[in-house]
Design an enzyme around this catalytic site. Sequence first.
Site, mmCIF file in Angstrom:
data_model
loop_
_atom_site.group_PDB
_atom_site.id
_atom_site.type_symbol
_atom_site.label_atom_id
_atom_site.label_comp_id
_atom_site.label_asym_id
_atom_site.label_seq_id
_atom_site.Cartn_x
_atom_site.Cartn_y
_atom_site.Cartn_z
ATOM 1 N N ALA A 1 34.328 28.980 38.454
ATOM 2 C CA ALA A 1 34.518 28.246 37.203
ATOM 3 C C ALA A 1 35.358 27.007 37.460
ATOM 4 O O ALA A 1 35.650 26.665 38.610
ATOM 5 C CB ALA A 1 35.171 29.150 36.161
ATOM 6 N N SER A 2 35.771 26.344 36.388
ATOM 7 C CA SER A 2 36.465 25.061 36.525
ATOM 8 C C SER A 2 37.869 25.219 37.086
ATOM 9 O O SER A 2 38.381 24.319 37.745
ATOM 10 C CB SER A 2 36.532 24.357 35.170
ATOM 11 O OG SER A 2 37.187 25.173 34.221
ATOM 12 N N ALA B 1 39.118 28.389 38.644
ATOM 13 C CA ALA B 1 39.251 29.317 39.768
ATOM 14 C C ALA B 1 37.892 29.910 40.121
ATOM 15 O O ALA B 1 36.908 29.735 39.390
ATOM 16 C CB ALA B 1 40.240 30.422 39.410
ATOM 17 N N GLN B 2 37.856 30.607 41.257
ATOM 18 C CA GLN B 2 36.682 31.372 41.618
ATOM 19 C C GLN B 2 37.119 32.755 42.098
ATOM 20 O O GLN B 2 38.274 32.971 42.449
ATOM 21 C CB GLN B 2 35.836 30.670 42.667
ATOM 22 C CG GLN B 2 36.449 30.494 44.027
ATOM 23 C CD GLN B 2 35.577 29.628 44.941
ATOM 24 O OE1 GLN B 2 34.874 28.719 44.480
ATOM 25 N NE2 GLN B 2 35.595 29.913 46.239
ATOM 26 N N VAL B 3 36.163 33.694 42.084
ATOM 27 C CA VAL B 3 36.477 35.097 42.360
ATOM 28 C C VAL B 3 35.713 35.582 43.580
ATOM 29 O O VAL B 3 34.501 35.347 43.705
ATOM 30 C CB VAL B 3 36.141 35.978 41.135
ATOM 31 C CG1 VAL B 3 36.455 37.444 41.431
ATOM 32 C CG2 VAL B 3 36.895 35.508 39.907
ATOM 33 N N ASP C 1 38.351 35.624 24.691
ATOM 34 C CA ASP C 1 37.182 35.089 25.408
ATOM 35 C C ASP C 1 36.280 36.248 25.822
ATOM 36 O O ASP C 1 35.815 36.315 26.960
ATOM 37 C CB ASP C 1 37.654 34.299 26.631
ATOM 38 C CG ASP C 1 36.550 33.412 27.217
ATOM 39 O OD1 ASP C 1 35.616 33.070 26.469
ATOM 40 O OD2 ASP C 1 36.623 33.085 28.404
ATOM 41 N N ALA D 1 31.819 34.547 41.365
ATOM 42 C CA ALA D 1 31.866 33.664 40.190
ATOM 43 C C ALA D 1 32.710 32.445 40.527
ATOM 44 O O ALA D 1 33.689 32.547 41.262
ATOM 45 C CB ALA D 1 32.456 34.398 38.988
#
Length: 520
Positions: free
Chosen positions: A138-139, A141-143, A292, A136
Amino acid sequence: MIKAYRNLSRLASIARVLARYDALFLLEENFPPARLVSWPLKIRPPRLGRRRAVAALRPGERLAMALAELGPSFIKLGQALSTRPDLLGEQMAADLSGLQDRLPPFPAEQARKIIEEELGGPLDQFYSAFDDNPVAAASIAQVHRATTVEGRDVAVKVLRPGVAAKFRRDIDLLLWMAQTAERALPRLRRLKPLETVRTFEESVNLEMDLRFEAAAAAELADNFRGDESFRVPEVDWVRTGKRVMTLEWVQGTPIDERDTLIQAGHNPTAIVGKAAEAFFNQVFRDGFFHADMHPGNLFVDSDGNLVAVDFGIMGRISQDTRRFLGEMLLGFLSADYRKVAEVHFAAGYVPADQSIDAFTQACRSIAEPILGRPMHEISIARLLGQLFQITETFAMETQPQLLLLQKSMLVAEGVGRNLDANVNMWQLAQPLIETWMRANLGPEARIRAAAGTVAESIERLPRLLRETERTYAMLQGSGLRLHPETVKALAADQRRGGRAVMIVLPWLIAAGLAVALLLK
């Protein structure tokens, strides 16, 4: 002056993107100086094909597309604005809630470098395997999926390089716009634009330090310790820092994949019941909730239990606010709209100079069309959204914590309806609600509150006497001379106070004992 010029220049570039999607309405309506840079953009309309495609969309959809093109800060801003139906209207807020925080991943080499810098050693010192392809992005961080040297499968979240500086630039612009708007348009102060941006800034700052997210995950896990129906991945604190967070790897099915869940032998209605119970416990029992919890952040494991991920956005609600929500909910569900109005006035959400009769009528006008529907179609989140829309009429100030809760409830209801359209998740949680109401709003709760007040008063008496003696000693030591009549008056007050304490104290003790006996 330089700062204003820089902000106006940035505002012009934002306006160009908004103009391409015919989404300048929000900027122009709420920030009049924007018209100076937006009107030339309307002279040259977009291409015919784009204009027709855009014209077919709702305003909120057009705005969502524009914010997505403007980048990470504005995607986050759009998500924050989706909690403000009082400002944008219910439909536009709903359109913005669909904004997806997905960006192209940054190179794995950078992710590896950040991990090594943050953890203080070579990557293979901490992970025996590390997948360079993120699961994943996102704006912020990433995983990546990885395996620790001890052999545990984990998810490694890595902060996007340079993201803090980019957000800082955009937040400075938003703060400038909010300050200018409040000065130019006093009517907007009720909506607290500056406070809203500050709240957004605080939220983003917390997300920039992954240790805070790890702490939120750990707190939520503690709250649900021993509850198998809702689980939080374990934090690996050894492999967690400001820019890196390592969590236990989650194996499960996304909660919105209904057919897959049924094929795996799970009961959708039972899953809705667990989701309703988990959400209720977070909000009312703990006052700390996952804000969220969209389908991408909620999984169902092989045993049919829920597992949550992504704890960057969390909400807190005080005990007093929970009582207010409980009394308001009880008033609406029992159609006691006068009670709903009284709760709002007592909490200070509606100014005392407003008409309680008029507000009662407004509450009825909102609730009757919603609560009059079949039970499985009733939306408590929509009820709150409608309530927030009448804020301007009654000069109500915005309550950010309630807006975040309303959005979270809306998402939770959407998850529930996707799983089983014939079930209302609040109906499934009704036994919990009734038990909580009795414990926190019934006679027993009032007795406990009275007992607490008595105990607190008894505890304060010795401290009050000590402070009085200390103040008197300080006055004597300072050489300060008082008029003889003043000394006599103080002495008389002290004697009266002493007698009052001696008279009241036994009654306080007796009351405390009586309450203690009642509670046994």
